[in-house]
Motif scaffolding. Structure first.
Motif, PDB file in Angstrom:
ATOM      1  N   SER A   2      -5.733  -3.272  -6.326  1.00  0.00           N
ATOM      2  CA  SER A   2      -5.530  -1.968  -6.954  1.00  0.00           C
ATOM      3  C   SER A   2      -5.785  -2.038  -8.449  1.00  0.00           C
ATOM      4  O   SER A   2      -5.166  -2.827  -9.163  1.00  0.00           O
ATOM      5  N   THR A  62      -6.141   5.396  -2.714  1.00  0.00           N
ATOM      6  CA  THR A  62      -7.450   5.953  -2.352  1.00  0.00           C
ATOM      7  C   THR A  62      -7.747   5.623  -0.889  1.00  0.00           C
ATOM      8  O   THR A  62      -8.127   4.494  -0.570  1.00  0.00           O
ATOM      9  N   PRO A 109      -6.024   4.632   1.752  1.00  0.00           N
ATOM     10  CA  PRO A 109      -5.644   3.250   2.067  1.00  0.00           C
ATOM     11  C   PRO A 109      -5.869   2.911   3.540  1.00  0.00           C
ATOM     12  O   PRO A 109      -5.586   3.706   4.431  1.00  0.00           O
ATOM     13  N   SER A 129      -2.597  -0.269 -10.338  1.00  0.00           N
ATOM     14  CA  SER A 129      -1.506  -1.203 -10.607  1.00  0.00           C
ATOM     15  C   SER A 129      -1.944  -2.329 -11.532  1.00  0.00           C
ATOM     16  O   SER A 129      -1.150  -2.841 -12.320  1.00  0.00           O
ATOM     17  N   GLU A 140      -0.401  -6.006  -5.824  1.00  0.00           N
ATOM     18  CA  GLU A 140      -1.618  -5.250  -6.114  1.00  0.00           C
ATOM     19  C   GLU A 140      -2.673  -5.387  -5.022  1.00  0.00           C
ATOM     20  O   GLU A 140      -3.694  -4.718  -5.061  1.00  0.00           O
ATOM     21  N   VAL A 179      -7.952   1.197  -0.750  1.00  0.00           N
ATOM     22  CA  VAL A 179      -6.951   0.457  -1.514  1.00  0.00           C
ATOM     23  C   VAL A 179      -5.968   1.408  -2.175  1.00  0.00           C
ATOM     24  O   VAL A 179      -6.365   2.439  -2.728  1.00  0.00           O
ATOM     25  N   GLY A 180      -4.692   1.032  -2.176  1.00  0.00           N
ATOM     26  CA  GLY A 180      -3.688   1.747  -2.954  1.00  0.00           C
ATOM     27  C   GLY A 180      -3.595   3.214  -2.601  1.00  0.00           C
ATOM     28  O   GLY A 180      -3.288   3.594  -1.470  1.00  0.00           O
ATOM     29  N   LEU A 205       0.857  -1.177   0.000  1.00  0.00           N
ATOM     30  CA  LEU A 205       0.000   0.000   0.000  1.00  0.00           C
ATOM     31  C   LEU A 205       0.891   1.224   0.000  1.00  0.00           C
ATOM     32  O   LEU A 205       1.931   1.238   0.641  1.00  0.00           O
ATOM     33  N   ASP A 265      -8.416   2.744  -8.006  1.00  0.00           N
ATOM     34  CA  ASP A 265      -8.216   2.164  -6.675  1.00  0.00           C
ATOM     35  C   ASP A 265      -9.472   2.410  -5.858  1.00  0.00           C
ATOM     36  O   ASP A 265      -9.789   3.565  -5.541  1.00  0.00           O
ATOM     37  N   ASN A 296     -12.936  -3.580 -12.799  1.00  0.00           N
ATOM     38  CA  ASN A 296     -12.554  -3.906 -11.417  1.00  0.00           C
ATOM     39  C   ASN A 296     -12.105  -5.359 -11.409  1.00  0.00           C
ATOM     40  O   ASN A 296     -12.826  -6.242 -11.858  1.00  0.00           O
TER      41      ASN A 296
END
Length: 517
Positions: free
Chosen positions: A134, A166, A168, A137, A375, A163-164, A26, A159, A127
């Motif tokens: 992610s 956004t 995280p 990625s 990811e 996640v990632g 992350l 994201d 998605n």
């Protein structure tokens, strides 16, 4: 709810390592800026007509709708996206019940359509599952799967919340630790965000994304958990549904415990089919002369590894749970994973080498079927799953559920049974026991299910098509092993591409022959 990986949790005292197969990567809070570069380079030289929509999501301030424009620029991260991709951020409300309050930044990535402007349909939002995977990625890793669609669509991913880049979710011992150290750590480091990372919140982000991309209707391709997200979107915004593909569909009628039982039965069935093939076709088969002997050998092997784990390289060891998860990783790949699985089990049984089993699926190029380790976030998996599910039973009920899961599979039951404890101490209420997905009035939605899927069992696809509603859910069946059938199965690929290009669904009841035919 099943997803691209089995849900792995722990009873207090169980190893945290049993939570999820994938490693965690992350980026830090505020890292959105590091993912983007305001640079005009990389834009197509061909004149391009940008689409506009006139149906913004209701109830949002104009600053987020008509007043917001996506500023695409060359991606600076991940490295695989530095050539040929654009990145942007989208501002959305943290809490849709307070749309004028705090906003968050959702990280987006795009690969522009390659065909003539006159043929371009719009954007196709992708998605890749999880939850916790992610899209920023993932799109460069998976772009080869969707290249036939680039002629007509901009391919867009993102994201999701938690996640990632956004907001995280952080569940490590410290704020900078990307590991998962339990629900208390999640509450300490991400407590202000955890109530807002569920699927329904991300579905609302999708509708704002649709509008800002310039599409009156959402065109979407969701895989595994991504099918739950797409179905919840269809429920919330039936009039905004364009061409939605739900591939390797989860079962919206099962709660977490029911989903664990169904999933472990499907994994066991996939392993039994491998064991039968191995006995008939592979010389010196490590699992013996069929499924029954395979179960006995696996039990002995698990007992051995429980007492003394096998070295797996890089300072890692493979224990009994790792054995089950490693076998599952190969089964995700369908028949492509069977020969490597036989070799990996032989190395483990004969030479006490756990390396091929623990890393073999990644070496096989599993991006076609499942998220790569970098990811996927196990912290986000737990946070999103527990935000969605309102089940908070006591230990007496959880222990009974764990016994049910364990009894459902002689090979995988023990490892999978810990998943019933996933949300036992989650500090916030969840939304529902099962998601609402009925989408009366929506355009037809294509639901794809593989009869040999070990992670999202085929009955879930049937239930998803029915739950979407009469005239909405259209089921396409593939007689295939492995998790996911697009683009592995030619018939599925042809039907899906035709639907996305023309809006025409295959005939109800269409079955695509494959490795199980």
């Amino acid at each position: 709810m099943s997803d691209a990986y089995p849900i792995r949790s722990r009873r207090p005292g169980l190893s945290v390592g049993a939570l999820i197969i994938a490693g965690v990567f992350l980026v830090a809070f505020g890292a959105v800026a590091a993912w983007l570069q305001r640079d005009a380079r990389g834009q197509s030289a061909e004149p391009r007509t940008e689409f506009t929509a006139n149906n913004p999501p209701a109830g949002l301030p104009t600053a987020l709708t008509t007043g917001q424009h996506l500023r695409w620029s060359r991606c600076t991260s991940p490295p695989t996206a530095r050539t040929g991709y654009d990145c942007a951020v989208m501002k959305t409300p943290l809490d849709y019940r307070k749309p004028a309050g705090r906003t968050i930044d959702v990280a987006l990535i795009r690969r522009k359509a390659t065909g003539p402007n006159a043929r371009r349909i719009g954007s196709l939002v992708l998605n890749f599952g999880g939850p916790g995977v992610s899209g920023v990625s993932g799109l460069p890793v998976r772009i080869h799967q969707y290249k036939p669609l680039l002629d007509r669509y901009d391919l867009v991913s993102f994201d999701p919340r938690g996640v990632g880049a956004t907001i995280p979710v952080r569940c490590g011992k410290t704020a900078d630790d990307t590991g998962y150290d339990g629900a208390d750590a999640c509450a300490e480091h991400s407590g202000a965000l955890l109530p807002y990372v569920g699927t329904s919140h991300t579905a609302r982000d999708l509708d704002l994304m649709r509008y800002l991309l310039g599409d009156r209707r959402l065109h979407y391709f969701g895989v595994s958990y991504g099918t739950a997200l797409g179905a919840v979107y269809a429920h919330l915004y039936p009039s905004h549904v364009g061409r939605l593909v739900l591939e390797a569909s989860v079962d919206p009628t099962e709660d977490l415990a029911e989903g664990q039982v169904s999933q472990v039965k499907a994994v066991q069935a996939a392993f039994d089919r491998f064991a039968a093939h191995c006995a008939a076709r592979i010389r010196h088969c490590p699992t013996g002369d069929g499924p029954e002997e395979a179960a006995r050998r696996m039990a002995r092997l698990a007992d051995r590894l429980e007492k003394k784990p096998a070295p797996a390289g890089g300072g890692r060891n493979l224990d009994a749970d790792g054995l089950a998860y490693g076998v599952n990783d190969h089964l995700l790949l369908g028949t492509d994973g069977w020969s490597p699985l036989a070799k990996a089990l032989t190395a483990l049984i004969d030479h006490n080498d756990g390396g091929p089993l623990s890393k073999g699926a990644d070496d096989l190029g599993s991006a076609d079927r499942a998220p790569a380790p970098s990811e996927s976030s196990r912290a986000a998996l737990v946070a999103i799953t527990c935000a969605d599910s309102s089940l908070r039973p006591g230990f007496e009920r959880l222990d009974r559920d764990a016994v049910r899961v364990e009894a459902a599979s002689p090979v995988f039951g023990t490892a999978w049974s810990s998943g019933v404890y996933l949300c036992y101490d989650w500090p916030f209420d969840g939304e529902r026991v099962t998601p609402q997905v009925n989408a009366d009035g929506a355009a037809p939605v294509l639901v794809v299910g593989g009869t040999g899927d070990p992670i999202t069992p085929y009955p879930g696809a049937r239930n998803m098509a029915r739950a979407l509603g009469d005239g909405v859910g259209v089921l396409l069946t593939a007689e295939e092993e492995g998790h996911g059938t697009y683009p592995q199965n030619r018939c599925v690929t042809k039907s899906v591409n035709q639907y996305l290009h023309t809006g025409r669904t295959p005939a109800e009841g269409t079955v695509c022959r494959g490795t199980m035919s």
